[in-house]
Design an enzyme around this catalytic site. Sequence first.
Site, PDB file in Angstrom:
ATOM      1  N   CYS A  80      -8.848  -0.109  -8.526  1.00  0.00           N
ATOM      2  CA  CYS A  80      -8.401  -1.203  -7.673  1.00  0.00           C
ATOM      3  C   CYS A  80      -9.213  -1.506  -6.573  1.00  0.00           C
ATOM      4  O   CYS A  80     -10.413  -1.857  -6.635  1.00  0.00           O
ATOM      5  CB  CYS A  80      -7.029  -1.241  -7.545  1.00  0.00           C
ATOM      6  SG  CYS A  80      -6.162  -2.991  -6.859  1.00  0.00           S
ATOM      7  N   HIS A 182      -5.020  -1.066 -12.913  1.00  0.00           N
ATOM      8  CA  HIS A 182      -4.515   0.081 -12.763  1.00  0.00           C
ATOM      9  C   HIS A 182      -4.286   0.816 -13.954  1.00  0.00           C
ATOM     10  O   HIS A 182      -3.357   0.834 -14.637  1.00  0.00           O
ATOM     11  CB  HIS A 182      -3.257  -0.143 -12.050  1.00  0.00           C
ATOM     12  CG  HIS A 182      -3.377  -0.637 -10.444  1.00  0.00           C
ATOM     13  ND1 HIS A 182      -3.292   0.327  -9.515  1.00  0.00           N
ATOM     14  CD2 HIS A 182      -3.279  -1.743  -9.808  1.00  0.00           C
ATOM     15  CE1 HIS A 182      -3.556  -0.339  -8.441  1.00  0.00           C
ATOM     16  NE2 HIS A 182      -3.392  -1.564  -8.808  1.00  0.00           N
ATOM     17  N   GLU A 184      -3.367   3.819 -14.357  1.00  0.00           N
ATOM     18  CA  GLU A 184      -1.803   4.712 -14.123  1.00  0.00           C
ATOM     19  C   GLU A 184      -0.582   4.106 -14.350  1.00  0.00           C
ATOM     20  O   GLU A 184       0.446   4.091 -14.647  1.00  0.00           O
ATOM     21  CB  GLU A 184      -1.695   5.280 -12.828  1.00  0.00           C
ATOM     22  CG  GLU A 184      -1.394   4.405 -11.618  1.00  0.00           C
ATOM     23  CD  GLU A 184      -2.608   3.673 -11.152  1.00  0.00           C
ATOM     24  OE1 GLU A 184      -2.468   2.824  -9.981  1.00  0.00           O
ATOM     25  OE2 GLU A 184      -3.784   3.341 -11.718  1.00  0.00           O
TER      26      GLU A 184
END
Length: 202
Positions: A80, A182, A184
Site C-alpha cells: 500500500c 493489501h 494480508e
Amino acid sequence: MKTIAIVDYGVGNLKSVSNALAYLGLNPLVTGDAGEIEKADALILPGVGAFPAGADKLRETGLDRTVIRQAGRKPVLGICLGMQLLFDWGEEGRRCAGLGLIHGRVERIPTERKLPHIGWNSLSFPNPSPLFRGLDEGAYVYFVHSYCGCAAREEDVLAAAQYGPLVTAAVGRDGVYGCQFHPEKSGETGLQILKNFGAFIS
C-alpha cells in the site's frame, strides 16, 4: 529460521501483516531497529495514510537509509503506502521524495469514479513474476487508495487493475517488489502472494 522484518516506522498496518506471515509458518519480526532489519533475511515495508507523512516518518527514524541499503541485498516488499514510497517521488499534497527504488512517481488516480478506491478488484499480469506464481489472471485482491504508482519503465509493472483507467497494482525490479493492494487482507490470493515472497528466502 529465516526472518522477515516488518519495518515499524510509525504508519504501518503491522499486526495484520505479521499475523498473515505467522499463519503461513514464516517468521515475522516487527521492528524499527536498523540493526534487526539488517540482520533479517527479507523485509516488508507496510504503510497506511498519505505519502508525505510516510516519507517524513521514514526520514525522521533514519529507516529510509536502512531500507535503501538492504534493497540490494535481500528481497523487499512494499505494501500500500509502502509500495508508493518505493518510487522516486509522490504528488499527494506536496511533491515529496520517495526511496527511488522503483523509478517513477505516485499521482492521484485519474478516474471519474469515487475515490478512494476501496474494495475488491481483479488483477491482470502484464509482466510475469514469481511473486504471482500460482495465480490466474483475474484473481481478486483488496484495495484502499486514492493515489497510484506510475512506473517509468513498463517492464516494472507486474500487475494492474481496472478502475476507470488501468491502475498499477504491483511493481518489481531487482528483488524489490510492491503491492498497492493489501495481500494480508486478500484471502487465499493474498496468502499465496505472501507465501511466494517468503519462498524468495527459503
